[in-house]
Design a protein around this motif. Structure first.
Motif, PDB file in Angstrom:
ATOM      1  N   GLU A 170     -36.769  31.299  31.208  1.00 29.06           N
ATOM      2  CA  GLU A 170     -35.313  31.215  31.289  1.00 29.06           C
ATOM      3  C   GLU A 170     -34.822  31.494  32.696  1.00 29.06           C
ATOM      4  N   ASN A 171     -35.491  32.414  33.384  1.00 33.32           N
ATOM      5  CA  ASN A 171     -35.098  32.697  34.774  1.00 33.32           C
ATOM      6  C   ASN A 171     -35.292  31.470  35.665  1.00 33.32           C
ATOM      7  N   VAL A 172     -36.378  30.735  35.425  1.00 30.67           N
ATOM      8  CA  VAL A 172     -36.614  29.521  36.212  1.00 30.67           C
ATOM      9  C   VAL A 172     -35.465  28.540  36.014  1.00 30.67           C
ATOM     10  N   LYS A 173     -35.024  28.392  34.771  1.00 24.36           N
ATOM     11  CA  LYS A 173     -33.898  27.492  34.513  1.00 24.36           C
ATOM     12  C   LYS A 173     -32.636  27.959  35.241  1.00 24.36           C
ATOM     13  N   VAL A 174     -32.420  29.269  35.250  1.00 21.22           N
ATOM     14  CA  VAL A 174     -31.248  29.819  35.961  1.00 21.22           C
ATOM     15  C   VAL A 174     -31.366  29.547  37.458  1.00 21.22           C
ATOM     16  N   PHE A 175     -32.552  29.757  38.014  1.00 22.55           N
ATOM     17  CA  PHE A 175     -32.759  29.509  39.448  1.00 22.55           C
ATOM     18  C   PHE A 175     -32.586  28.026  39.780  1.00 22.55           C
ATOM     19  N   GLU A 176     -33.045  27.160  38.874  1.00 20.74           N
ATOM     20  CA  GLU A 176     -32.888  25.719  39.113  1.00 20.74           C
ATOM     21  C   GLU A 176     -31.410  25.323  39.096  1.00 20.74           C
ATOM     22  N   GLN A 177     -30.661  25.870  38.157  1.00 17.15           N
ATOM     23  CA  GLN A 177     -29.214  25.598  38.139  1.00 17.15           C
ATOM     24  C   GLN A 177     -28.540  26.134  39.394  1.00 17.15           C
ATOM     25  N   ASN A 178     -28.998  27.286  39.831  1.00 16.97           N
ATOM     26  CA  ASN A 178     -28.437  27.873  41.052  1.00 16.97           C
ATOM     27  C   ASN A 178     -28.752  27.007  42.267  1.00 16.97           C
ATOM     28  N   LEU A 179     -29.967  26.423  42.287  1.00 14.67           N
ATOM     29  CA  LEU A 179     -30.352  25.549  43.390  1.00 14.67           C
ATOM     30  C   LEU A 179     -29.481  24.290  43.401  1.00 14.67           C
ATOM     31  N   GLU A 180     -29.182  23.752  42.235  1.00  8.62           N
ATOM     32  CA  GLU A 180     -28.328  22.567  42.175  1.00  8.62           C
ATOM     33  C   GLU A 180     -26.939  22.861  42.729  1.00  8.62           C
ATOM     34  N   ILE A 181     -26.433  24.045  42.451  1.00  9.98           N
ATOM     35  CA  ILE A 181     -25.127  24.436  42.994  1.00  9.98           C
ATOM     36  C   ILE A 181     -25.190  24.496  44.517  1.00  9.98           C
ATOM     37  N   SER A 182     -26.266  25.066  45.037  1.00 10.44           N
ATOM     38  CA  SER A 182     -26.416  25.175  46.492  1.00 10.44           C
ATOM     39  C   SER A 182     -26.574  23.795  47.134  1.00 10.44           C
ATOM     40  N   LYS A 183     -27.280  22.890  46.462  1.00 10.33           N
ATOM     41  CA  LYS A 183     -27.431  21.538  46.998  1.00 10.33           C
ATOM     42  C   LYS A 183     -26.073  20.832  47.084  1.00 10.33           C
ATOM     43  N   LYS A 184     -25.262  20.951  46.048  1.00  4.53           N
ATOM     44  CA  LYS A 184     -23.939  20.324  46.062  1.00  4.53           C
ATOM     45  C   LYS A 184     -23.057  20.932  47.153  1.00  4.53           C
ATOM     46  N   ARG A 185     -23.202  22.233  47.334  1.00  7.38           N
ATOM     47  CA  ARG A 185     -22.437  22.883  48.399  1.00  7.38           C
ATOM     48  C   ARG A 185     -22.876  22.371  49.763  1.00  7.38           C
ATOM     49  N   SER A 411     -13.922  31.645  51.610  1.00  6.69           N
ATOM     50  CA  SER A 411     -14.980  31.257  52.550  1.00  6.69           C
ATOM     51  C   SER A 411     -16.285  30.997  51.807  1.00  6.69           C
ATOM     52  N   SER A 412     -17.233  30.398  52.536  1.00  9.94           N
ATOM     53  CA  SER A 412     -18.552  30.136  51.950  1.00  9.94           C
ATOM     54  C   SER A 412     -19.279  31.436  51.615  1.00  9.94           C
ATOM     55  N   VAL A 413     -18.997  32.476  52.393  1.00  5.62           N
ATOM     56  CA  VAL A 413     -19.625  33.770  52.118  1.00  5.62           C
ATOM     57  C   VAL A 413     -19.144  34.313  50.777  1.00  5.62           C
ATOM     58  N   GLU A 414     -17.851  34.224  50.512  1.00  5.22           N
ATOM     59  CA  GLU A 414     -17.311  34.699  49.249  1.00  5.22           C
ATOM     60  C   GLU A 414     -17.816  33.843  48.089  1.00  5.22           C
ATOM     61  N   PHE A 415     -17.937  32.542  48.323  1.00  2.00           N
ATOM     62  CA  PHE A 415     -18.476  31.650  47.287  1.00  2.00           C
ATOM     63  C   PHE A 415     -19.919  32.007  46.965  1.00  2.00           C
ATOM     64  N   ARG A 416     -20.704  32.233  48.004  1.00  2.00           N
ATOM     65  CA  ARG A 416     -22.111  32.582  47.810  1.00  2.00           C
ATOM     66  C   ARG A 416     -22.240  33.913  47.081  1.00  2.00           C
ATOM     67  N   GLN A 417     -21.373  34.856  47.396  1.00  2.00           N
ATOM     68  CA  GLN A 417     -21.433  36.156  46.739  1.00  2.00           C
ATOM     69  C   GLN A 417     -21.135  36.018  45.245  1.00  2.00           C
ATOM     70  N   ALA A 418     -20.162  35.191  44.898  1.00  2.00           N
ATOM     71  CA  ALA A 418     -19.861  34.957  43.486  1.00  2.00           C
ATOM     72  C   ALA A 418     -21.024  34.253  42.800  1.00  2.00           C
ATOM     73  N   GLN A 419     -21.662  33.340  43.519  1.00  2.00           N
ATOM     74  CA  GLN A 419     -22.817  32.628  42.987  1.00  2.00           C
ATOM     75  C   GLN A 419     -23.978  33.594  42.722  1.00  2.00           C
ATOM     76  N   VAL A 420     -24.256  34.461  43.704  1.00  2.00           N
ATOM     77  CA  VAL A 420     -25.338  35.440  43.553  1.00  2.00           C
ATOM     78  C   VAL A 420     -25.027  36.426  42.438  1.00  2.00           C
ATOM     79  N   ASN A 421     -23.771  36.836  42.313  1.00  2.00           N
ATOM     80  CA  ASN A 421     -23.393  37.762  41.239  1.00  2.00           C
ATOM     81  C   ASN A 421     -23.648  37.142  39.871  1.00  2.00           C
ATOM     82  N   LEU A 422     -23.321  35.863  39.719  1.00  2.00           N
ATOM     83  CA  LEU A 422     -23.581  35.191  38.450  1.00  2.00           C
ATOM     84  C   LEU A 422     -25.083  35.066  38.201  1.00  2.00           C
ATOM     85  N   LEU A 423     -25.843  34.745  39.244  1.00  2.00           N
ATOM     86  CA  LEU A 423     -27.293  34.634  39.120  1.00  2.00           C
ATOM     87  C   LEU A 423     -27.894  35.957  38.667  1.00  2.00           C
TER      88      LEU A 423
END
Length: 455
Positions: A170-185, A411-423
């Motif tokens: 399940e963690n791999v799936k979460v990391f893959e979804q997180n990677l897709e978000i980073s790619k779109k960004r 900012s991108s920093v705030e976006f990344r922080q929200a992304q990491v918090n969700l991860l």
């Protein structure tokens, strides 16, 4: 400067390539919990050894090892003697008055045959064999409990590794979804840079985050492969056998758990083992006491003999056949054996007292372990519920931050922080979920129900 940027870009591309290659594995067949337990019961070395030990105890508890059957011994033999003889009459005269000639007999054979049966049976031995037979029956029951304990412990160990495979999956799936978000960004930042709406730093920051997310996937996939090998080892099959696991977790009702815990004294394998050991010590006392009583036995025998004698100087050849039957009874009583039986009886009583003390100690330890396990389970369950709510909160926060990021309000920093918090919230929730299930398995093991419920 250009060279360093080129090296960095190549590094990012390599991480992306590895992550994509590892994540796009062929579809694997699902190994259910029930199938895993079935394979474990069939193949695990520890369980096989425990089952063989139980078979030995079962053989020892049978009638052939009880002392109740008589002993019957058969004997047989044959011998052949060959003799040469010469008889000299020393000048004696025969009836005609002539000297009697010497008589010489060569190769005279004497043949003997014998066969016999001997029967011995103990009528009474102070009830020693009765209590010894019951003791062997309890030893068999104890070996069954030991095998059950091995199976229960191995099952919990198996489920622990199984749940770890599920968690990492399940963690791999979460990391893959997180990677897709980073790619779109990163794509968005690239477009904005090309149209002059963002600087190069936004693109580089996005690429750094892609690199980090790709590494997380690579590490998780390697950890997943290692944990699958651990599971294959418990199942005693090819270490690199590929499979997927069921990530569905269903927790037992607390009412069902409480009903199991009410019957811990009746079902806990450690308490049952201590009770059986106490009973074995009681039979040891009775078996030792039997040595102070007399023993009565029956004996019987049948013999057959045949002797074939050659002719001699004075007698013709003869054959003699004989048979005999004998029946008897015997009484044996060790009136005083130097005190060893009395001493053994005293030691057996002390051993019984020790087993009784051990049983009381075991009851306290199991009660403590059950209380601790239930506390751990309730705590893990509460943490899981809280982490579920924490994921919902972080997901809502990320979605709002994502909308604001698209509008250029954060900012991108705030976006990344929200992304990491969700991860982090999702991975911690996964950990809490499987920790709660493992705590439930451990509680069910103490309740003696781990093998009786759906896993």
């Amino acid at each position: 400067m250009k060279m360093s940027k080129l090296v960095y870009s190549l590094g990012v591309l390599m991480c992306l390539a590895f992550a994509k290659a590892y994540s796009q594995q062929p579809i694997e067949s699902v190994l259910s919990k029930e199938d895993a337990v079935k394979l474990m019961l069939e193949n695990n070395y520890g369980i096989k050894i425990a089952e063989n030990t139980t078979k030995i105890a079962e053989n020892n508890s049978g009638i052939l090892n009880s002392g109740y059957l008589p002993s019957l011994q058969g004997t047989a033999g044959a011998s052949k003697d060959e003799n040469d003889s010469r008889t000299d009459f020393n000048g004696a005269l025969d009836q005609n008055g002539d000297p009697r000639p010497d008589i010489e007999i060569n190769d005279a054979q004497t043949t003997q045959y014998n066969a016999g049966l001997n029967l011995n049976y103990t009528l009474f031995d102070g009830l020693g064999r009765l209590y010894n037979y019951k003791r062997l029956q309890e030893q068999f029951a104890l070996s069954q409990l030991e095998a059950r304990s091995t199976i229960e412990t191995t099952t919990v160990q198996l489920m622990s590794v199984y749940l770890e495979v599920a968690r990492i999956t399940e963690n791999v799936k979460v990391f893959e979804q997180n990677l897709e978000i980073s790619k779109k960004r990163e794509e968005r930042a690239q477009y904005q840079f090309e149209y002059g709406q963002a600087n190069k730093l936004e693109v580089l920051n996005a690429q750094v985050d892609i690199n980090t997310d790709s590494i997380n996937i690579m590490n998780s996939l390697q950890q997943l492969r290692n944990t699958k090998r651990d599971l294959n080892l418990l199942l005693n099959r090819e270490l690199n056998a590929s499979f997927a696991v069921d990530t569905t977790v269903t927790l037992q009702s607390l009412l069902v758990i409480d009903s199991f815990l009410e019957k811990v004294p009746e079902n806990n394998v450690r308490l049952l083992q201590s009770e059986t050991s106490l009973q074995i010590s009681d039979y040891d006392i009775k078996t030792t006491r039997a040595l102070l009583l007399p023993r009565i036995g029956l004996t019987g025998s049948y013999g057959w003999n045949r002797t074939e004698n050659p002719p001699s100087a004075f007698f013709p050849a003869t054959t003699r056949t004989a048979s005999n039957v004998a029946i008897g009874a015997n009484l044996t009583w060790d009136i005083f054996d130097g005190g060893s039986s009395i001493n053994n009886l005293r030691n057996a009583k002390i051993a019984y007292e020790n087993e009784a003390l051990f049983k009381s100690q075991m009851e306290q330890e199991v009660a403590r372990d059950v209380a601790n396990a239930k506390g751990n389970y309730m705590n893990a369950l509460a943490i899981y519920r809280m982490q579920e709510q924490n994921v919902l909160t972080n997901k809502s926060n990320f979605e709002r931050t994502q909308e604001q990021f698209k509008l250029g309000q954060v900012s991108s920093v705030e976006f990344r922080q929200a992304q990491v918090n969700l991860l982090n919230a999702e991975t911690v929730k996964n950990l809490a979920k499987y920790d709660a299930k493992l705590a439930e398995y451990q509680l069910l093991q103490l309740a003696g129900q781990i093998l009786n419920v759906a896993l």
